[in-house]
Design an enzyme around this catalytic site. Structure first.
Site, PDB file in Angstrom:
ATOM      1  N   ARG A 250       3.002   1.550   5.924  1.00  0.00           N
ATOM      2  CA  ARG A 250       2.976   2.895   6.500  1.00  0.00           C
ATOM      3  C   ARG A 250       1.587   3.502   6.302  1.00  0.00           C
ATOM      4  O   ARG A 250       1.131   3.673   5.168  1.00  0.00           O
ATOM      5  CB  ARG A 250       4.037   3.789   5.846  1.00  0.00           C
ATOM      6  CG  ARG A 250       4.045   5.240   6.352  1.00  0.00           C
ATOM      7  CD  ARG A 250       5.112   6.020   5.606  1.00  0.00           C
ATOM      8  NE  ARG A 250       5.093   7.444   5.869  1.00  0.00           N
ATOM      9  CZ  ARG A 250       5.824   8.071   6.793  1.00  0.00           C
ATOM     10  NH1 ARG A 250       6.627   7.365   7.572  1.00  0.00           N
ATOM     11  NH2 ARG A 250       5.769   9.380   6.939  1.00  0.00           N
TER      12      ARG A 250
ATOM     13  N   HIS B   6      -4.224   2.194   9.902  1.00  0.00           N
ATOM     14  CA  HIS B   6      -5.092   3.166  10.587  1.00  0.00           C
ATOM     15  C   HIS B   6      -6.322   3.516   9.756  1.00  0.00           C
ATOM     16  O   HIS B   6      -7.247   4.162  10.254  1.00  0.00           O
ATOM     17  CB  HIS B   6      -4.302   4.418  10.999  1.00  0.00           C
ATOM     18  CG  HIS B   6      -4.054   5.404   9.907  1.00  0.00           C
ATOM     19  ND1 HIS B   6      -3.785   6.729  10.170  1.00  0.00           N
ATOM     20  CD2 HIS B   6      -4.018   5.281   8.553  1.00  0.00           C
ATOM     21  CE1 HIS B   6      -3.606   7.379   9.027  1.00  0.00           C
ATOM     22  NE2 HIS B   6      -3.737   6.520   8.046  1.00  0.00           N
TER      23      HIS B   6
ATOM     24  N   GLY C  11       0.829  -1.202   0.000  1.00  0.00           N
ATOM     25  CA  GLY C  11       0.000   0.000   0.000  1.00  0.00           C
ATOM     26  C   GLY C  11       0.858   1.243   0.000  1.00  0.00           C
ATOM     27  O   GLY C  11       0.509   2.262   0.607  1.00  0.00           O
ATOM     28  N   GLY C  12       1.976   1.173  -0.722  1.00  0.00           N
ATOM     29  CA  GLY C  12       3.020   2.195  -0.644  1.00  0.00           C
ATOM     30  C   GLY C  12       2.797   3.452  -1.456  1.00  0.00           C
ATOM     31  O   GLY C  12       3.689   4.302  -1.506  1.00  0.00           O
TER      32      GLY C  12
ATOM     33  N   ASP D 217       0.599  -1.324  -4.819  1.00  0.00           N
ATOM     34  CA  ASP D 217      -0.620  -0.552  -4.593  1.00  0.00           C
ATOM     35  C   ASP D 217      -1.588  -0.855  -5.723  1.00  0.00           C
ATOM     36  O   ASP D 217      -1.271  -1.636  -6.629  1.00  0.00           O
ATOM     37  CB  ASP D 217      -0.335   0.956  -4.497  1.00  0.00           C
ATOM     38  CG  ASP D 217      -1.257   1.641  -3.489  1.00  0.00           C
ATOM     39  OD1 ASP D 217      -2.500   1.482  -3.618  1.00  0.00           O
ATOM     40  OD2 ASP D 217      -0.764   2.336  -2.582  1.00  0.00           O
TER      41      ASP D 217
ATOM     42  N   ASP E 271      -3.573  -5.929  -4.463  1.00  0.00           N
ATOM     43  CA  ASP E 271      -4.628  -5.643  -3.496  1.00  0.00           C
ATOM     44  C   ASP E 271      -4.228  -6.309  -2.184  1.00  0.00           C
ATOM     45  O   ASP E 271      -4.099  -7.535  -2.115  1.00  0.00           O
ATOM     46  CB  ASP E 271      -5.950  -6.213  -4.016  1.00  0.00           C
ATOM     47  CG  ASP E 271      -7.105  -6.048  -3.040  1.00  0.00           C
ATOM     48  OD1 ASP E 271      -6.878  -5.638  -1.891  1.00  0.00           O
ATOM     49  OD2 ASP E 271      -8.250  -6.350  -3.435  1.00  0.00           O
ATOM     50  N   PHE E 272      -4.025  -5.522  -1.128  1.00  0.00           N
ATOM     51  CA  PHE E 272      -3.485  -6.120   0.097  1.00  0.00           C
ATOM     52  C   PHE E 272      -4.482  -6.996   0.857  1.00  0.00           C
ATOM     53  O   PHE E 272      -4.137  -7.575   1.886  1.00  0.00           O
ATOM     54  CB  PHE E 272      -2.852  -5.082   1.030  1.00  0.00           C
ATOM     55  CG  PHE E 272      -3.650  -3.842   1.320  1.00  0.00           C
ATOM     56  CD1 PHE E 272      -4.936  -3.912   1.837  1.00  0.00           C
ATOM     57  CD2 PHE E 272      -3.085  -2.586   1.105  1.00  0.00           C
ATOM     58  CE1 PHE E 272      -5.651  -2.767   2.133  1.00  0.00           C
ATOM     59  CE2 PHE E 272      -3.798  -1.424   1.395  1.00  0.00           C
ATOM     60  CZ  PHE E 272      -5.081  -1.521   1.912  1.00  0.00           C
TER      61      PHE E 272
END
Length: 204
Positions: free
Chosen positions: A109, A113, A48-49, A73, A93-94
């Site tokens: 990173r 959240h 997701g960088g 990403d 896709d994570f």
């Protein structure tokens, strides 16, 4: 947002400006690395960088460390990413199984959240089967104190709650989340004035 690539690019730059501190300046990469990987192995997967700012910083500050650095990403995000020497970009896709096996670092990173615990567990559990014994997950996130929370962290906590039904987490909440995913925190490195930290995580 995917229909407006110019807006996507602006959003990426805004996110970078919100957290201008570079993680690699506060994390002992060489000490954590142990035996350096050879050029055919993967040094880090940046999950997701986004546009790869953190991966580019790692390559810039550790130019003599061999091994691939891969930014993952969604395609609409990578379409706006600028290429950089020594950094690869790959669509992923994570929520799907991690395709890169045996990387030294799997780095996230400001990914977790954005999501409540259930989805965070899903994301993390896609990484575990890809890990080698020497692999580490690096979680680069805000770790809010129980009291005396900096206003930036408090604002982000409210924003995450309103926008994504997610939260900024305390140390105890991060530990509980890792436990749910079958992981444990073995080290932590705090930096900047906003309670930013890198949590070093391995399977239990």
């Amino acid at each position: 947002m995917p229909q407006h690539p110019k807006h996507m690019k602006s959003l990426g730059h805004l996110m970078a400006l919100q957290r201008p501190t570079v993680w690699v300046d506060h994390f002992p990469v060489l000490e954590q690395l142990g035996e350096p990987p050879n050029p055919d192995k993967t040094l880090m997967v940046d999950i997701g960088g986004g546009f790869g700012q953190q991966s580019k910083a790692l390559r810039s500050r550790c130019p003599n460390v061999e091994g691939k650095i891969i930014v993952q990403d969604m395609p609409q995000t990578l379409a706006s990413a600028e290429p950089a020497e020594g950094v690869e970009f790959s669509e992923h896709d994570f929520f799907q199984p991690q395709p890169v096996k045996g990387a030294k670092f799997y780095y996230l990173r400001h990914v977790l959240h954005d999501w409540p615990d259930e989805q965070c567990v899903q994301i993390l559990q896609q990484v575990i089967p890809a890990m080698a014994p020497e692999s580490r997950i690096l979680i680069d996130e805000v770790v809010i104190p129980v009291t005396g929370v900096p206003w930036q962290a408090a604002f982000m906590d409210l924003l995450m709650m309103e926008s994504f039904a997610s939260i900024e987490r305390t140390r105890a909440e991060w530990e509980a989340l890792m436990d749910k995913a079958g992981l444990k925190i073995i080290e932590e490195y705090y930096y900047d004035g906003k309670e930013q930290a890198i949590l070093v995580v391995i399977p239990k």
